[in-house]
Design a protein around this motif. Structure first.
Motif, short mmCIF file in Angstrom:
data_model
loop_
_atom_site.label_atom_id
_atom_site.label_comp_id
_atom_site.label_asym_id
_atom_site.label_seq_id
_atom_site.Cartn_x
_atom_site.Cartn_y
_atom_site.Cartn_z
N TYR A 1 0.88 -1.09 0.05
CA TYR A 1 -0.01 0.00 0.18
C TYR A 1 0.79 1.30 0.12
CZ TYR A 1 -2.64 3.75 2.01
OH TYR A 1 -3.20 5.09 2.37
N PHE A 2 1.98 1.41 0.87
CA PHE A 2 2.54 2.48 0.92
C PHE A 2 3.57 2.59 -0.41
CE2 PHE A 2 1.93 2.17 5.52
CZ PHE A 2 1.36 3.54 5.83
N ALA A 3 4.01 1.51 -0.73
CA ALA A 3 4.93 1.89 -1.96
C ALA A 3 3.82 2.35 -3.33
CB ALA A 3 5.38 0.47 -2.55
N VAL A 4 2.92 1.72 -3.42
CA VAL A 4 1.90 2.11 -4.42
C VAL A 4 1.63 3.38 -4.30
CG1 VAL A 4 -0.32 1.82 -5.64
CG2 VAL A 4 1.14 -0.09 -4.95
N LEU A 5 1.10 4.02 -3.04
CA LEU A 5 0.78 5.37 -2.97
C LEU A 5 2.18 6.29 -3.15
CD1 LEU A 5 -1.96 6.70 -2.10
CD2 LEU A 5 -1.12 6.47 0.45
N LEU B 1 1.90 9.46 -5.44
CA LEU B 1 2.21 10.71 -5.09
C LEU B 1 3.48 11.42 -5.90
CD1 LEU B 1 1.57 13.07 -3.20
CD2 LEU B 1 3.69 12.18 -1.78
N PHE B 2 4.55 10.54 -5.95
CA PHE B 2 5.96 11.11 -6.71
C PHE B 2 5.31 11.39 -8.23
CE2 PHE B 2 9.50 10.58 -9.40
CZ PHE B 2 10.36 11.35 -8.71
N VAL B 3 4.44 10.38 -8.99
CA VAL B 3 4.04 11.05 -10.12
C VAL B 3 3.32 12.08 -10.38
CG1 VAL B 3 2.72 10.19 -12.07
CG2 VAL B 3 4.52 8.56 -11.11
N LEU C 1 3.06 14.62 -7.93
CA LEU C 1 3.90 16.00 -7.61
C LEU C 1 4.96 16.25 -8.88
CD1 LEU C 1 4.82 15.48 -4.08
CD2 LEU C 1 3.30 17.18 -4.99
N ARG C 2 5.46 15.14 -9.67
CA ARG C 2 6.35 15.41 -10.76
C ARG C 2 5.83 16.12 -11.68
NH1 ARG C 2 9.67 17.40 -13.16
NH2 ARG C 2 11.39 16.23 -14.32
N PHE C 3 4.53 15.73 -12.13
CA PHE C 3 3.98 16.18 -13.32
C PHE C 3 3.22 17.54 -12.98
CE2 PHE C 3 4.99 11.95 -14.82
CZ PHE C 3 5.87 12.38 -15.93
N THR C 4 2.66 17.73 -11.95
CA THR C 4 2.07 18.85 -11.58
C THR C 4 2.76 20.01 -11.05
OG1 THR C 4 1.35 18.14 -9.36
CG2 THR C 4 -0.09 17.55 -11.03
N CYS C 5 3.81 19.80 -10.15
CA CYS C 5 4.73 20.73 -9.42
C CYS C 5 5.91 20.14 -9.31
CB CYS C 5 4.29 21.60 -8.04
SG CYS C 5 3.95 20.23 -6.89
N GLY C 6 6.69 20.02 -10.32
CA GLY C 6 8.00 19.16 -10.57
C GLY C 6 9.03 19.81 -9.52
N ASP C 7 9.23 21.10 -9.41
CA ASP C 7 10.00 21.82 -8.58
C ASP C 7 10.03 21.37 -7.12
OD1 ASP C 7 10.57 23.08 -10.92
OD2 ASP C 7 9.66 25.09 -10.26
N LEU D 1 4.58 17.13 1.51
CA LEU D 1 4.78 16.21 2.56
C LEU D 1 3.66 15.95 3.61
CD1 LEU D 1 8.60 15.73 2.88
CD2 LEU D 1 7.17 14.09 1.53
N SER D 2 3.66 17.20 4.35
CA SER D 2 2.86 17.12 5.41
C SER D 2 1.08 16.66 5.01
CB SER D 2 2.46 18.54 5.94
OG SER D 2 3.80 18.97 6.53
N LEU D 3 0.78 17.17 3.72
CA LEU D 3 -0.74 16.96 3.27
C LEU D 3 -0.55 15.39 3.01
CD1 LEU D 3 -1.60 19.80 1.56
CD2 LEU D 3 -2.26 19.10 3.69
N PHE D 4 0.52 14.76 2.33
CA PHE D 4 0.70 13.54 1.99
C PHE D 4 0.60 12.58 3.25
CE2 PHE D 4 3.51 9.68 1.62
CZ PHE D 4 2.68 8.93 0.85
#
Length: 121
Positions: A6-10, A14-16, A18-24, A47-50
Motif C-alpha cells: 500500500y505505501f509503495a503504491v501510494l 504521489l511522486f508521479v 507531484l512530478r508532473f504537476t509541480c516538479g520543482d 509531505l505534510s498533506l501526503f
C-alpha cells in the motif's frame, strides 16, 4: 505485507502526481549559476498533506477492513497513543502533519546544502 505494498503504491502515485504537476517541489529547480534548490515551503506542504492523507486513509482502511488492521504498522511510527480513540486520532493527525514538515526541513535543507556545496567558489 499488505501495508508495505500500500505505501509503495501510494508513494509512486504521489511522486508521479507531484512530478508532473509541480516538479520543482520534488526535483528542485535551477537557480542562478546552475544551482539546484528544492523550495522548502512547497515541499513541506506536499509531505505534510501526503502523510496526513495517508493517516486518514489508514484509519478508514482499519474501520472498513478490521481483519487487515494497520495498527502494527502505525504503532512504531506514531508512538504514545491508543489506536482509533478520539484522542489517538487527533494526536496521530497532528503528528503526521508535523512529521511531514520535519522531514521536509531536514532532508530538503540537507539536499539544498549538499547539492550546492561545490558551487560556492
Amino acid at each position: 505485507m499488505i501495508a508495505i505494498i500500500y505505501f509503495a503504491v501510494l508513494a509512486v502515485i504521489l511522486f508521479v502526481a507531484l512530478r508532473f504537476t509541480c516538479g520543482d517541489c520534488v526535483m528542485g529547480k535551477s537557480g542562478p549559476e546552475g544551482a539546484v534548490r528544492i523550495p522548502l515551503m512547497a515541499f513541506g506542504w506536499a509531505l505534510s498533506l501526503f502523510l496526513t492523507l495517508t493517516f486518514l486513509i489508514c484509519v478508514a482502511f482499519d474501520l472498513i477492513f478490521p481483519s487487515y488492521a494497520m495498527y502494527e504498522t502505525w504503532a512504531g511510527l506514531l508512538p504514545g497513543f491508543v489506536w482509533l480513540t478520539p484522542a489517538g486520532f487527533v494526536i496521530g493527525l497532528v503528528e503526521s502533519f508535523l512529521y511531514g514538515w520535519y522531514v521536509a526541513l531536514i532532508f530538503g535543507g540537507l539536499f539544498n546544502a549538499f547539492a550546492n556545496r561545490r558551487r560556492v567558489a
